[in-house]
Design an enzyme around this catalytic site. Sequence first.
Site, PDB file in Angstrom:
ATOM      1  N   TRP A   1      -4.361  -8.045   3.712  1.00  0.00           N
ATOM      2  CA  TRP A   1      -3.486  -9.057   3.107  1.00  0.00           C
ATOM      3  C   TRP A   1      -3.292 -10.228   4.062  1.00  0.00           C
ATOM      4  O   TRP A   1      -3.604 -10.130   5.235  1.00  0.00           O
ATOM      5  CB  TRP A   1      -2.128  -8.447   2.753  1.00  0.00           C
ATOM      6  CG  TRP A   1      -1.438  -7.802   3.899  1.00  0.00           C
ATOM      7  CD1 TRP A   1      -0.664  -8.403   4.852  1.00  0.00           C
ATOM      8  CD2 TRP A   1      -1.448  -6.400   4.244  1.00  0.00           C
ATOM      9  NE1 TRP A   1      -0.194  -7.484   5.754  1.00  0.00           N
ATOM     10  CE2 TRP A   1      -0.658  -6.241   5.401  1.00  0.00           C
ATOM     11  CE3 TRP A   1      -2.047  -5.271   3.681  1.00  0.00           C
ATOM     12  CZ2 TRP A   1      -0.465  -5.003   6.020  1.00  0.00           C
ATOM     13  CZ3 TRP A   1      -1.843  -4.037   4.288  1.00  0.00           C
ATOM     14  CH2 TRP A   1      -1.065  -3.912   5.442  1.00  0.00           C
TER      15      TRP A   1
ATOM     16  N   CYS B   1      -7.143  -1.377   7.256  1.00  0.00           N
ATOM     17  CA  CYS B   1      -5.982  -1.845   6.517  1.00  0.00           C
ATOM     18  C   CYS B   1      -5.092  -2.672   7.435  1.00  0.00           C
ATOM     19  O   CYS B   1      -4.819  -2.270   8.571  1.00  0.00           O
ATOM     20  CB  CYS B   1      -5.184  -0.674   5.940  1.00  0.00           C
ATOM     21  SG  CYS B   1      -3.732  -1.212   4.989  1.00  0.00           S
TER      22      CYS B   1
ATOM     23  N   SER C   1       0.865  -1.185   0.000  1.00  0.00           N
ATOM     24  CA  SER C   1       0.000   0.000   0.000  1.00  0.00           C
ATOM     25  C   SER C   1       0.900   1.233   0.000  1.00  0.00           C
ATOM     26  O   SER C   1       1.791   1.359   0.853  1.00  0.00           O
ATOM     27  CB  SER C   1      -0.887   0.009   1.245  1.00  0.00           C
ATOM     28  OG  SER C   1      -1.663  -1.167   1.313  1.00  0.00           O
TER      29      SER C   1
ATOM     30  N   ASP D   1      -8.361  -2.763   2.908  1.00  0.00           N
ATOM     31  CA  ASP D   1      -7.129  -3.048   2.163  1.00  0.00           C
ATOM     32  C   ASP D   1      -6.356  -4.043   3.027  1.00  0.00           C
ATOM     33  O   ASP D   1      -5.614  -3.654   3.928  1.00  0.00           O
ATOM     34  CB  ASP D   1      -6.345  -1.743   1.963  1.00  0.00           C
ATOM     35  CG  ASP D   1      -5.056  -1.948   1.175  1.00  0.00           C
ATOM     36  OD1 ASP D   1      -4.783  -3.086   0.753  1.00  0.00           O
ATOM     37  OD2 ASP D   1      -4.314  -0.966   1.002  1.00  0.00           O
TER      38      ASP D   1
END
Length: 711
Positions: free
Chosen positions: A711, A664, A492, A709
Amino acid sequence: MEPSSSSSGLMKVSPLDLMSALIKGKMDPSNASSDSAAEVATILLENREFIMILTTSIAVLIGCVVVLVWRRSGSQKPKQIDLLKPLIVKEPELEVDDGKKKVTIFFGTQTGTAEGFAKALAEEAKARYDKATFKVVDLDDYAADDDEYEEKMKKESLAFFFLATYGDGEPTDNAARFYKWFTEGKERGEWLQNLKYGVFGLGNRQYEHFNKVAKVVDDILTEQGAKRLVPVGLGDDDQCIEDDFTAWRELVWPELDQLLHDEDDATTVSTPYTAAVLEYRVVFYDPANAPLKDKNWSNANGHTIYDAQHPCRSNVAVRKELHTPASDRSCTHLEFDIAGTGLTYETGDHVGVYCENLDDVVEEALRLLSLSPDTYFSVHTDKEDGTPLGGSSFLPPFPPCTLRTALAQYADLLSSPKKSALLALAAHASDPTEADRLRHLASPAGKDEYAQWMVASQRSLLEVMAGFPSAKPPLGVFFAAVAPRLQPRYYSISSSPRMAPSRIHVTCALVHEKTPTGRIHKGVCSTWMKNSVPLEKSLDCSWAPIFVRQSNFKLPSDTKVPIIMIGPGTGFAPFRGFLQERLALKEAGAELGPSVLFFGCRNRKMDYIYEDELNNFVNSGALSELVVAFSREGPTKEYVQHKMMEKALDIWNMISEGGYLYVCGDAKGMARDVHRTLHTILQEQGSLDSSKAESMVKNLQMTGRYLRDVW
């Protein structure tokens, strides 16, 4: 009467005198009176044969000089061979009716696995059904626009879809256009009644939106009249996705037998299919005469659009450690210089970074392959006569280079090998015991052992090769069938182009952990970033090929809308960009709505990254409120979700006023906990039952007000 040659003043001058006079300018008509001009003209007429010879000689002389220069420049040995890529003009596809049934196999892939499965299905299907044709299609290449998608899809009668899901339930880059078109066209009715289909999804069960893309496409296909041949396959990369694919594929064959076999084929006993081990054709070179690698990374690489296939060379301008010396971990702030490259980004986008394997990893691979690092070679997917090699599952060849370069830049050496890689190693193991063991691990009978010995133990390809030392695959097999291609790492972007138009900032935690086998796993890109040499310290600085991937993780277009940001650790990265953006907007006179950031770290004296910047954002008014959770300072661990509960009323009020909520960071732990906490806050503060709270969360997601966002 023609003047006599003996007439005074009009005698023929010698060629030498004429040339001398012309050169000195004594016969330059522009410098003479009208009489002398007439005289010169007469002399030129008298000597016209010589003038013709003179001009012709000069022209020939100039031509010789040009040819000589051209030939001399062409005879010099070039320092680099730049292979020109052919201009590919897409011709309209001609529908040839050869009487065969046509099957289209689509794929949407991020790392190549979905494409590999699609091609594997096609290869075996071709061997099973010789009266049908199979075509593997990249969803992005299938159609140029929405109308063409619809026009072509109407003609399909039998199709399979291999669709990967990544991030927060998002389609892959090459399937994004198709997915948007397909999911937004629910008003079409039952227009796909002629289509029979199957869908196989690729995902990870640890993520909340497990195989969302495959499930959504499967549902819409049935809603719009298509007939499902087999249940949607749910490949789970957290375990062994190859086994999931194999099990799903076995359901496909009986259905295709019904559709693609004629009555006279029914009694035919098909020979068991064994996939061939892929092998590139390899050409070896004398290093002195080898073609140089066609990757002259430069800031002007000839492409107006940068992407994963056409990255941009970017120097590391700044690198600094964000943790204090008291921390036993590491986090790097890194800035890529993109000035003058034409590469641009927007706040909230991702940057893809290509890095090289570490030197000690490459050395270990060279030792296991028992080959010289200076071996210079190229790989090809065709035979010497230009006909394609058998099998269509080849990865695109990389440019000619040394073995050291190929291992450093193109081979994923640290991931656990797939079962197909074990079979390729078995085919080239000189010890029969080792070959049998490798084949067993790759077989259905060895599924549990593979899960424990390979997946749970996180064994790398190099560890496996070290455990089976007699397996020495040739280079064509190693790069085609054993080692996957090294993938870019995505981060990011932690800056805003309003504040840093010529820089892309990255905030990267170092990956350095011990695996169950005792191996210390060092992250390829995070280790490179930590060790990189910035331009501010040396002109011979580190650089990497990079590109930007667009994201929907964006601030509201209305600056007055309230925003809630939740990003512990490096999850703060995009919010640093958000806050830079808000600060720039405020300085430009924009009115900002309320904002709160929930940040988390272990200890303020160790890993409180960007502390001074955060305080500055608060003092400047770019951030209304900063809430920090320190998980290792008190008697109990405190995380961002606990701080959210303390601010439950504020969060409810901001959402009720049309606010946006952003998360995030880690998808498997933090993001799940935050999601549950949000559900609880809406239920308690809004006096809602569980189903209504869940509906409200889903509505926030559908309207783009709850963005993640992860992961």
